[in-house]
Design an enzyme around this catalytic site. Structure first.
Site, PDB file in Angstrom:
ATOM      1  CG  LEU A 156     -81.700 -62.227 -43.269  1.00 53.56           C
ATOM      2  CD1 LEU A 156     -82.035 -61.167 -42.226  1.00 53.56           C
ATOM      3  CD2 LEU A 156     -82.966 -62.663 -44.006  1.00 53.56           C
ATOM      4  CD  GLN A 208     -78.657 -57.620 -41.241  1.00 53.97           C
ATOM      5  OE1 GLN A 208     -79.637 -57.494 -40.525  1.00 53.97           O
ATOM      6  NE2 GLN A 208     -78.584 -57.106 -42.460  1.00 53.97           N
ATOM      7  CB  CYS A 209     -79.384 -64.316 -38.404  1.00 56.32           C
ATOM      8  SG  CYS A 209     -80.792 -63.295 -38.871  1.00 56.32           S
ATOM      9  CB  THR A 210     -76.303 -66.171 -34.208  1.00 54.01           C
ATOM     10  OG1 THR A 210     -76.050 -64.869 -33.662  1.00 54.01           O
ATOM     11  CG2 THR A 210     -75.230 -67.133 -33.727  1.00 54.01           C
ATOM     12  CB  VAL A 211     -76.290 -68.791 -39.743  1.00 53.37           C
ATOM     13  CG1 VAL A 211     -76.603 -70.108 -40.443  1.00 53.37           C
ATOM     14  CG2 VAL A 211     -77.198 -67.683 -40.256  1.00 53.37           C
TER      15      VAL A 211
END
Length: 601
Positions: A569, A572-575
């Protein structure tokens, strides 16, 4: 009304002013685009006409054309057509200050004295004989608050003071002063004078009536030819005042001119007024005044004292008008948005070319965190034409970081980002020309089923057309592979291309170099052999011989692959740090502005 022999002091009805909204809009435009911080006096023109209603006086009016043109020509004199019977032109001067403090600090008495001196010099130089309108010179001081669209202003109509004042011997309607035959002839002569485009706007004239009751209207310079015995001679002027017991303000300087020029002691004057465009001798006045001035008053070097500041509801205070409420909200938004940019050109950035920024078309690939910020920054720089491409929907986690979205955009499964972003841009700035395109960007490494082939090919063609129809392309997508095809298409069409990408605590902003082709090939019509020949002639340098800049993928030794599958996760996200996106977006837009203003573009 004065009776024969009453001997009262001659009193005058003050000039009244009226300013059309168009004047203030034009002054605002000139202030922002031409004058800047230059507060030098500006020559302007006012317009008036003889009174045309028995109960209403005419005003001195300022219109948009009262101001000089905004061209770069050296002539700063307002341009307008002469010969309009309803718009007699009067020269004036405008002092527009940069601050409210400067406005209140102006030496008002000194300015009035300076304009009165000009009138006095025009009297002695003979200029009045050639252009009698200079007797009605006026002065306007103002401060334009362009943030609030409020304008503070004060008119002055300088009038030379006769010392001692003129004495009024007689004042009556002109119809009672002339015989019936004379009145008819005077009306006919005045109507002919007013209907001629050559003389219609000449405000100070001579009216002579011969012993045969025939009247003639002449210029002031013909005074000597009007000295025949037995001839009635009246000094006439276009009187905007309607009052039955007082002549208009313009007579003050007219009497000073008559006294100084011809040293007359007794003056018969005609306050010329009209009704429905024709001479009205029942409304017009004829008077007789006695002038006895002190010794030395007529000397050129002795400038008489002057009065003339317009009263505001009986008080000596300036007027104020606020146009914000009367303006269309969209127009007001445009003016406010352009204000900061135009102020930059005053001192900080005189070379700023707003025409380029207003006309350029920008394509934003990605309407996420970066896309939202870049769109906002582009609008702040004056860019009006923005297209956003994205096929995602607004999620609940988006509004906190993606500034164009709100909770309402997330409901019912979420609106498409491209369309929601456009709605938000138009709410922020109604004049923006924004378009949202919902489409996926084909990406290498992502498998395409046979059922999706036609759709993917159509997306490729559509993306190519979008890039071809825009001037600047921003690559603002989440993944590396989504930037690959747009990078190739931008290189092929030699478009200005800017990439912005985010890491957790790092970011990249870069400009792509132009394409490798010496000329842009049409890949749709090139035959395989000819295209192969073109590929053999790929250029490693620009047309100016300098090394060609690379692109986002120039250091890659393999093609980008699918970076979204089999990811946790957090992958997948732009952290990323929340503050990086605004920084990277701002730098990307500043980079574009720098490129557009570079000598080589």
């Amino acid at each position: 009304m004065a009776k024969e022999g009453s001997g009262s002091i001659l009193q005058f009805a003050p000039f009244q002013s009226s300013v059309d909204e168009g004047f203030w809009h034009r002054l605002s435009s000139l202030k922002l685009n031409k004058f800047g911080i230059d507060d030098s006096p500006i020559p302007i023109s006012g317009f008036f006409a003889p009174c045309s209603h028995p109960q209403v006086s005419n005003y001195l009016t300022l219109l948009a054309e009262s101001l000089p043109s905004d061209s770069n020509e050296e002539s700063s004199i307002p341009a307008f057509n002469r010969g309009n019977r309803n718009r007699c032109s009067v020269p004036g001067i405008l002092y527009n200050t940069n601050t409210m403090e400067s406005f209140h600090g102006l030496d008002k008495q000194g300015l009035l004295k300076a304009e009165a001196k000009k009138i006095w010099e025009d009297i002695h130089s003979g200029k009045v004989l050639e252009d009698s309108a200079v007797l009605s010179r006026f002065l306007l001081i103002s401060f334009a608050d362009l943030k609030k669209w409020s304008f503070h202003y004060w008119f002055a109509f300088p009038a030379l003071i006769l010392d001692p004042p003129a004495t009024l011997v007689d004042l009556r309607p002109a119809s009672q002063w002339f015989t019936l035959e004379e009145a008819e002839s005077v009306s006919t002569a005045c109507n002919e004078w007013r209907n001629s485009s050559v003389t219609a706007d000449v405000p100070f004239i001579l009216v002579s009536v011969g012993s045969d009751s025939r009247a003639a209207v002449r210029h002031l310079k013909d005074w000597e030819t009007c000295q025949d015995d037995g001839q009635k001679l009246l000094f006439a002027f276009y009187d905007p005042c309607h009052l039955p017991n007082n002549p208009g303000w313009a007579l003050r300087n007219f009497l000073a001119f008559i006294c100084a020029r011809w040293n007359l002691k007794t003056v018969h004057f005609l306050c010329y007024r009209e009704n429905r465009g024709f001479a009205d001798l029942s409304l017009s006045l004829v008077g007789e005044a006695l002038i006895t001035i002190s010794q030395g008053w007529r000397e050129h070097q002795c400038v008489p004292n002057a009065v003339g500041w317009e009263l505001n509801k009986g008080r000596k205070v300036p007027r104020c008008i606020n146009l914000a409420k009367s303006m269309d909200p969209t127009r007001l938004a445009i003016s406010a948005a352009d204000l900061n940019l135009k102020l930059m050109r005053w001192r900080a950035l005189p070379s700023l070319n707003l025409d380029i920024l207003f006309s350029i078309k920008c394509l934003l690939l990605g309407a996420g965190t970066l896309g939202c910020q870049v769109a906002r920054m582009l609008m702040a720089w004056g860019v009006r034409k923005i297209t956003l491409v994205d096929n995602g929907r607004v999620a609940m986690s988006n509004p906190l970081r993606q500034s164009l979205y709100t909770l309402d955009d997330c409901l019912s499964g979420g609106d498409f980002k491209a369309t929601a972003a456009v709605r938000s841009l138009q709410r922020i700035f109604p004049a923006v020309v924004a378009e949202g395109v919902v489409m996926a960007i084909p990406m290498p490494g992502h498998p395409v089923s046979s059922q999706e082939e036609n759709s993917v090919l159509e997306d490729c063609r559509r993306l190519n057309d979008l890039i071809g129809s825009h001037d600047v392309i921003f690559l603002l997508t989440d993944t590396r592979e989504s930037r690959w095809l747009p990078t190739l298409l931008c290189a092929n069409t030699n478009k200005i291309t800017i990439t912005a990408a985010l890491g957790f605590d790092s970011f990249l902003v870069m400009r792509h170099g132009p394409g490798p082709f010496n000329s842009t090939p049409d890949l749709k019509v090139e035959m395989p052999n000819s295209l192969s020949a073109v590929m053999d002639n790929l250029a490693l340098t620009n047309t100016d011989g300098k090394q060609r800049l690379g692109c986002y993928f120039c250091n890659d030794v393999v093609a980008p692959t699918d970076s979204t599958s089999n990811r946790t996760l957090d992958q997948q996200c732009t952290v990323t740090r929340p503050g990086l996106a605004p920084i990277a977006s701002a730098l990307a837009v500043e980079l574009l502005v720098g490129i557009l203003h570079h000598p080589y573009g």
